[in-house]
Design a protein around this motif. Structure first.
Motif, mmCIF file in Angstrom:
data_model
loop_
_atom_site.group_PDB
_atom_site.id
_atom_site.type_symbol
_atom_site.label_atom_id
_atom_site.label_comp_id
_atom_site.label_asym_id
_atom_site.label_seq_id
_atom_site.Cartn_x
_atom_site.Cartn_y
_atom_site.Cartn_z
ATOM 1 N N ARG A 79 -21.935 67.703 41.990
ATOM 2 C CA ARG A 79 -22.130 66.202 42.678
ATOM 3 C C ARG A 79 -23.650 65.854 42.510
ATOM 4 O O ARG A 79 -23.911 64.533 42.949
ATOM 5 C CB ARG A 79 -20.908 65.400 43.722
ATOM 6 N N GLY A 80 -24.338 66.554 43.447
ATOM 7 C CA GLY A 80 -25.523 66.133 43.412
ATOM 8 C C GLY A 80 -26.698 66.403 42.723
ATOM 9 O O GLY A 80 -27.135 65.587 42.492
ATOM 10 N N GLN A 81 -26.090 67.364 41.195
ATOM 11 C CA GLN A 81 -27.301 66.795 40.422
ATOM 12 C C GLN A 81 -27.126 65.202 39.869
ATOM 13 O O GLN A 81 -26.029 65.269 39.709
ATOM 14 C CB GLN A 81 -27.056 67.999 40.014
ATOM 15 N N THR A 82 -28.408 65.129 39.525
ATOM 16 C CA THR A 82 -28.238 63.757 38.486
ATOM 17 C C THR A 82 -27.703 63.823 37.372
ATOM 18 O O THR A 82 -26.962 62.967 37.497
ATOM 19 C CB THR A 82 -30.263 63.498 38.367
ATOM 20 N N LEU A 83 -27.825 65.131 36.352
ATOM 21 C CA LEU A 83 -27.276 65.001 35.415
ATOM 22 C C LEU A 83 -26.733 66.321 35.289
ATOM 23 O O LEU A 83 -27.108 67.152 34.277
ATOM 24 C CB LEU A 83 -27.831 64.118 33.973
ATOM 25 N N LEU A 85 -22.730 59.461 39.248
ATOM 26 C CA LEU A 85 -23.736 59.631 38.146
ATOM 27 C C LEU A 85 -24.326 58.090 38.395
ATOM 28 O O LEU A 85 -25.814 58.486 38.463
ATOM 29 C CB LEU A 85 -22.415 59.494 36.494
ATOM 30 N N ALA A 111 -32.645 58.118 40.737
ATOM 31 C CA ALA A 111 -33.642 58.980 39.967
ATOM 32 C C ALA A 111 -35.419 58.088 39.170
ATOM 33 O O ALA A 111 -36.054 58.626 39.077
ATOM 34 C CB ALA A 111 -33.332 59.581 39.153
ATOM 35 N N ILE A 152 -12.411 58.088 34.328
ATOM 36 C CA ILE A 152 -14.018 58.637 34.211
ATOM 37 C C ILE A 152 -14.847 58.267 35.220
ATOM 38 O O ILE A 152 -15.820 57.715 36.118
ATOM 39 C CB ILE A 152 -14.061 58.707 33.062
ATOM 40 N N PHE A 153 -15.045 56.233 34.890
ATOM 41 C CA PHE A 153 -16.127 55.675 34.879
ATOM 42 C C PHE A 153 -15.600 54.957 36.706
ATOM 43 O O PHE A 153 -16.839 54.526 37.467
ATOM 44 C CB PHE A 153 -15.776 54.187 34.492
ATOM 45 N N TRP A 213 -19.547 65.384 31.339
ATOM 46 C CA TRP A 213 -19.316 64.893 32.380
ATOM 47 C C TRP A 213 -18.424 64.970 33.226
ATOM 48 O O TRP A 213 -17.879 66.084 34.490
ATOM 49 C CB TRP A 213 -20.623 64.011 32.744
ATOM 50 N N SER A 214 -17.320 64.585 32.458
ATOM 51 C CA SER A 214 -16.051 64.500 33.675
ATOM 52 C C SER A 214 -15.253 66.114 33.768
ATOM 53 O O SER A 214 -15.284 66.831 34.380
ATOM 54 C CB SER A 214 -14.565 64.351 31.923
ATOM 55 N N TYR A 244 -21.842 61.836 26.205
ATOM 56 C CA TYR A 244 -21.955 62.736 27.396
ATOM 57 C C TYR A 244 -20.982 62.553 28.807
ATOM 58 O O TYR A 244 -20.214 63.299 29.847
ATOM 59 C CB TYR A 244 -23.275 61.937 28.296
ATOM 60 N N PRO A 245 -20.403 61.049 29.142
ATOM 61 C CA PRO A 245 -19.366 60.652 30.260
ATOM 62 C C PRO A 245 -18.118 61.617 30.107
ATOM 63 O O PRO A 245 -17.729 62.795 31.142
ATOM 64 C CB PRO A 245 -18.449 59.324 29.908
ATOM 65 N N LEU A 246 -17.697 62.053 28.840
ATOM 66 C CA LEU A 246 -16.694 63.007 28.722
ATOM 67 C C LEU A 246 -17.149 64.431 28.899
ATOM 68 O O LEU A 246 -16.400 64.817 29.186
ATOM 69 C CB LEU A 246 -16.049 63.300 26.851
ATOM 70 N N ASN A 297 -27.132 58.296 40.637
ATOM 71 C CA ASN A 297 -27.827 59.065 40.856
ATOM 72 C C ASN A 297 -29.333 58.930 39.741
ATOM 73 O O ASN A 297 -30.547 59.319 40.464
ATOM 74 C CB ASN A 297 -27.249 60.763 40.359
ATOM 75 N N ILE A 298 -29.037 58.566 38.548
ATOM 76 C CA ILE A 298 -29.021 57.656 37.792
ATOM 77 C C ILE A 298 -30.488 56.492 38.511
ATOM 78 O O ILE A 298 -31.306 56.829 38.008
ATOM 79 C CB ILE A 298 -28.625 57.218 36.027
ATOM 80 N N ALA A 318 -22.328 60.059 46.371
ATOM 81 C CA ALA A 318 -23.382 60.501 45.639
ATOM 82 C C ALA A 318 -21.970 60.188 44.274
ATOM 83 O O ALA A 318 -20.824 60.193 44.183
ATOM 84 C CB ALA A 318 -23.038 62.280 45.147
ATOM 85 N N VAL A 359 -17.687 57.462 37.999
ATOM 86 C CA VAL A 359 -18.912 57.519 37.732
ATOM 87 C C VAL A 359 -19.702 56.325 38.527
ATOM 88 O O VAL A 359 -21.025 56.781 39.067
ATOM 89 C CB VAL A 359 -19.421 57.091 35.735
ATOM 90 N N TRP A 416 -17.820 51.120 26.427
ATOM 91 C CA TRP A 416 -18.197 52.755 26.296
ATOM 92 C C TRP A 416 -16.947 52.566 25.401
ATOM 93 O O TRP A 416 -16.952 53.240 23.981
ATOM 94 C CB TRP A 416 -17.438 53.493 26.979
#
Lengths: 356, 303
Positions: free
Chosen positions: B70-74, A166, A173, A153-154, B58-59, B54-56, A169-170, A164, A157, A198
Motif C-alpha cells: 500500500r505504501g508504493q505509489t503505483l 492509490l 507524487a 475497488i474505487f 492494482w486490485s 490498471y485499477p483491476l 499516492n498519485i 495510504a 483507491v 471508468w
C-alpha cells in the motif's frame, strides 16, 4: 361424428346429403379454429409481457403514489390518509434537497467527461488502426466489472488523507497535499463520478463508434476537398451525423445517472452504515429513498421521495432530449446534404422517367 | 478535445488533399482519407486502455500484497497473500452459495426475457391485431420509466407472499423487459419478409408453428444479443437483491457488498472478493468479448 353418419337412413341420396353437410360443417369448424388462432394468437403472445410487467413494473409504481398519500409504516402498514403532506414534507426537508444536489452534481461530473471521453475514443477507434478488435476489447474491459466490484475497488483507491491510498499516492507524487476523498463533498463526488466514468466510457465509445461507422465516407471526402480540417470535419460532419445515437447515449446516461445507488452506498460504509457519508456529503436521492424506506421504515415519505425523483428523471430526460437535439442540429451540414441527396435522387428519378 | 485535434490532424495530413483526385478508386472504400493514423492515436488509445486496466490489476496486487504494498505509489508486482485473502473472503461470506444464486437468477431471467420478448416482438412486428400500434407505443414509453422506484410496494408484496429472503423475489420482477420486446420487434420487422409468413400459413402452419419455424430461426442473432444483455443486467443488479435478500442467502453482488460491513474494513480482503468475482467474468470476456462488442454495436443501431 361417425355415430351421426350411422344414424342416417340407408338411402343413397340422403347419404350424400349427409356427407355434404358433414363436409361443410367440418370445414367451417376448422376455419373457425384457424380464424380464432389468427385472431387470438397475437394477444396470447404479447400477454406474458403485459401481465408480468403490469404486476411487477407498473403496479408498484402506481401503488407508490397511493402509499405516498398516506401515513405508512413499512412493517405495520397503512395508518391515515394525509393527502400531499408527505410531498410537502419532502420538499421542505433539507436532506432531500441535499440528496438532489448531490445526485445532480455526481451526474454532471460523470456524464460530461464520460461523453467527451467516449467521443474522443470513438473518433480514434474510427481511424484505420491496426488490431481493431484488441483495442475495442481493451476499451470495453471495465464494463464487465459489476458496479458493486467497481465500488469496492474505487472505495479503496480513494481514501482519506490519513490512510495510504492509490489516489493520494498519485496526488502526493505530483506534489500536492493529500485529499480527504471521503470526508469532503466535492472530492467524494469526483470519486463516485470516477467509478461511473471508468465503467461506462468505453461502452458508450463503442455505441458512438458504431454510429460513426455508418457515416458515409463520401461526406468526409467532400468536406476534405472543401478544405475542412480534421477538427472541422469532426464537428460539422461526424457530430451531426451521429445525432440520434448521441441523444440515445445522453438519455440513457441520464436515467442511469439519476438513479445511482451502488456506488455511493458502498463508497464509505464504515461511516453511518453507508447512507452516504457522516454528513450525507455524497448521499444520492435513491440512497436517501432507501434510507427512508428501509432504515427509518417510513414508507409514506419514502414513496413521496420516489415520485419526486420519478418526475425529476422524466423531466431531465426530456430536457436532455431537447438540448442534445438542438445542440447538434445547429451545424446542420449533414441535414443539408441529406436534403440534397434526396433532391438528387428525385432528379435522377425524373431524368429516368423522361428518358423512358 | 485538444488531444483529439492533434491526433486527427496528424492522420490525414499524410495524404495531401490534391492527391484525392487520382486516388478515387481507393478512397471510395474509405481508405484514402485517413489511411495511416499517426503515433498519437495509438498513444492516446494506449493510455486509455491503461487507465481502464490498471485499477483491476492494482486490485489484484493489493489483494495479494502485504502492508508494504500500500505504501508504493503505483504498485505493480503481486505479493504472496492472495490465497490467504481468498480464504478470508470464503470465511466472511457464503461466496459459493452467492455465486450459485447469481447463476440461477441470471439464467432463469435470461431464458424468460428472451422467450417472452421474442413472442411479443414477433406479434408486434409481423401479426396484425387491434390495438397493436397503441400497445407498442406503450411498450416504448415504459422503457423510459425507472421501475426501480417501485421497490417499496414491491417489498410489501414480497413480504405478503413470504418471499423475502428467497431468490424467487429477485427473479420474478425481472422476468420481462420492455427493452427486450422493443429490440425483438425492431429486429424481426426487418428480417422476416411478410411473404414468408404467408407461405407458411398457406402450407398449413398454424400461428405457433409459423412462429417456431419461421420467426425463431430468423430471430436467433437478436436473441443472442438480448440474452447477453439480460444476463449482464441480472448479474449486476444490486439495489433490489440487497433489499429483499439477507446475508445468509445472497447473490454475488450483495455478498460482495457485505464484505465491507463492520467498522474495520480490511481492504485487501475486500479487493480479494472483487477480484474473485471478476476473474470468471474476465475469462468469459476473453472467450466471448467479440460477440459482446458486436452486440453492443448492433444494439446501438437498433436502439
Amino acid at each position: 361424428m361417425s355415430s351421426m353418419l350411422g344414424q342416417g337412413p340407408p338411402e343413397a341420396v340422403v347419404e350424400t346429403e349427409w356427407a355434404e353437410a358433414e363436409r361443410r360443417r367440418s370445414l367451417t369448424w376448422r376455419q373457425r379454429l384457424s380464424r380464432f388462432d389468427l385472431k387470438a394468437s397475437p394477444y396470447l403472445y404479447i400477454s406474458p409481457f403485459f401481465i408480468v410487467f403490469g404486476i411487477v413494473g407498473l403496479f408498484p409504481l402506481v401503488y407508490t403514489l397511493y402509499v405516498a398519500l398516506h401515513d405508512w409504516d413499512l412493517l405495520s402498514g397503512k395508518e391515515a390518509f394525509v393527502g400531499f403532506e408527505n410531498f410537502a414534507w419532502a420538499l421542505g426537508d433539507q436532506f432531500f434537497w441535499n440528496s438532489i444536489v448531490n445526485t445532480v452534481s455526481i451526474f454532471l461530473l460523470s456524464t460530461i467527461p464520460q461523453l467527451i471521453g467516449a467521443l474522443v475514443i470513438a473518433a480514434l477507434l474510427d481511424q484505420q488502426i491496426r488490431a481493431k478488435t484488441t483495442w475495442r476489447m481493451g476499451v470495453l474491459l471495465p464494463y464487465v466489472v459489476t458496479p458493486v466490484a467497481v465500488a469496492l475497488i474505487f472505495s479503496s483507491v480513494f481514501r482519506n488523507a490519513g490512510d495510504a491510498s492509490l489516489a493520494n499516492n498519485i496526488v502526493e507524487a505530483l506534489g500536492f497535499e493529500p485529499i480527504e476523498w471521503k470526508r469532503e463533498r466535492l472530492p467524494s463526488h469526483i470519486a463516485i463520478a470516477t467509478m461511473v466514468n471508468w465503467r461506462w466510457t468505453g461502452y458508450n465509445a463503442l455505441i458512438l463508434l458504431s454510429a460513426m461507422q455508418a457515416v458515409p465516407r463520401d461526406l468526409y471526402e467532400a468536406a476534405a476537398i472543401d478544405g475542412a480540417g480534421a477538427i472541422k470535419r469532426f464537428f460539422s460532419v461526424t457530430l451531426p451525423s451521429i445525432r440520434p445515437t448521441l441523444i440515445f447515449v445522453v438519455v440513457t446516461a441520464t436515467v442511469y445517472g439519476l438513479q445511482i445507488f451502488a456506488e455511493p452506498r458502498l463508497y464509505d460504509v464504515s461511516n453511518a452504515g453507508g447512507i452516504g457519508g457522516a454528513d450525507r456529503q455524497f448521499q444520492t436521492t435513491v440512497l436517501y429513498l432507501w434510507e427512508l424506506a428501509f432504515f427509518r421504515r417510513n414508507s409514506g415519505r419514502a414513496s413521496a421521495v420516489a415520485w419526486l425523483l420519478f418526475l425529476l428523471i422524466i423531466s431531465i430526460g426530456l430536457i436532455n432530449f431537447v438540448i442534445s437535439k438542438r445542440l447538434v442540429a445547429g451545424e446542420g451540414e449533414n441535414q443539408l446534404s441529406r436534403r440534397e441527396r434526396r433532391a438528387l435522387a428525385r432528379a435522377e428519378k425524373d431524368r429516368k422517367a423522361v428518358a423512358r | 478535445m485538444t488531444a483529439l485535434g492533434t491526433s486527427q490532424q496528424g492522420a490525414p495530413s499524410a495524404i495531401p488533399v490534391p492527391q484525392e483526385e487520382p486516388r478515387r478508386r481507393r478512397s471510395r472504400r474509405g481508405v484514402g482519407l485517413n489511411r495511416r493514423p499517426g503515433f498519437v492515436v495509438y498513444l492516446i488509445l494506449g493510455l486509455s486502455v491503461l487507465i481502464f486496466a490498471y485499477p483491476l490489476w492494482w486490485s489484484f496486487v493489493v489483494a495479494s500484497g502485504t502492508n508494504a504494498t500500500r505504501g508504493q505509489t503505483l504498485p505493480f508486482i503481486p505479493g504472496p497473500n492472495f490465497m490467504k485473502n481468498v480464504n478470508a473472503v470464503l470465511e466472511a461470506v457464503p461466496f459459493w452459495k452467492a455465486l450459485g444464486n447469481s447463476v440461477i437468477v441470471s439464467t432463469v431471467v435470461t431464458i424468460s426475457v428472451v422467450t417472452f420478448s421474442t413472442l411479443a416482438g414477433y406479434a408486434f412486428a409481423k401479426l396484425r391485431f387491434k390495438g397493436r400500434d397503441g400497445l407498442m407505443i406503450f411498450v416504448i414509453a415504459t422503457m423510459a420509466i425507472p421501475t426501480q422506484l417501485g421497490i417499496i410496494p414491491l417489498f410489501m408484496v414480497m413480504r405478503t407472499l413470504g418471499w423475502v429472503g428467497d431468490i424467487k423475489a429477485v427473479i420474478v420482477p425481472m422476468l420481462v423487459t420492455a427493452f427486450g420486446v422493443f429490440l425483438m420487434r425492431q429486429y424481426l420487422s426487418g428480417v422476416i419478409p411478410d411473404e414468408l409468413i404467408e407461405a407458411a400459413r398457406v402450407d398449413g402452419c398454424n400461428q405457433i408453428r409459423t412462429f417456431w419455424n419461421v420467426a425463431v430461426p430468423a430471430a436467433r442473432p437478436a436473441m443472442a444479443i438480448l440474452a447477453l444483455f439480460t444476463f449482464m443486467l441480472a448479474w449486476t443488479d444490486f439495489l433490489w437483491p440487497m433489499v429483499v435478500l439477507n446475508a445468509q442467502n445472497p447473490t454475488l453482488q450483495t455478498a460482495l457488498a457485505n464484505l465491507q460491513s463492520g467498522y474495520y474494513i480490511d481492504y485487501s480482503i475486500v479487493l480479494a472478493g472483487a477480484v474473485m468475482a471478476t476473474i470468471p467474468v474476465l475469462f468469459l470476456y476473453i472467450a466471448a468479448g467479440k460477440q459482446l462488442i458486436s452486440g453492443i454495436m448492433a444494439g446501438a443501431v437498433k436502439g
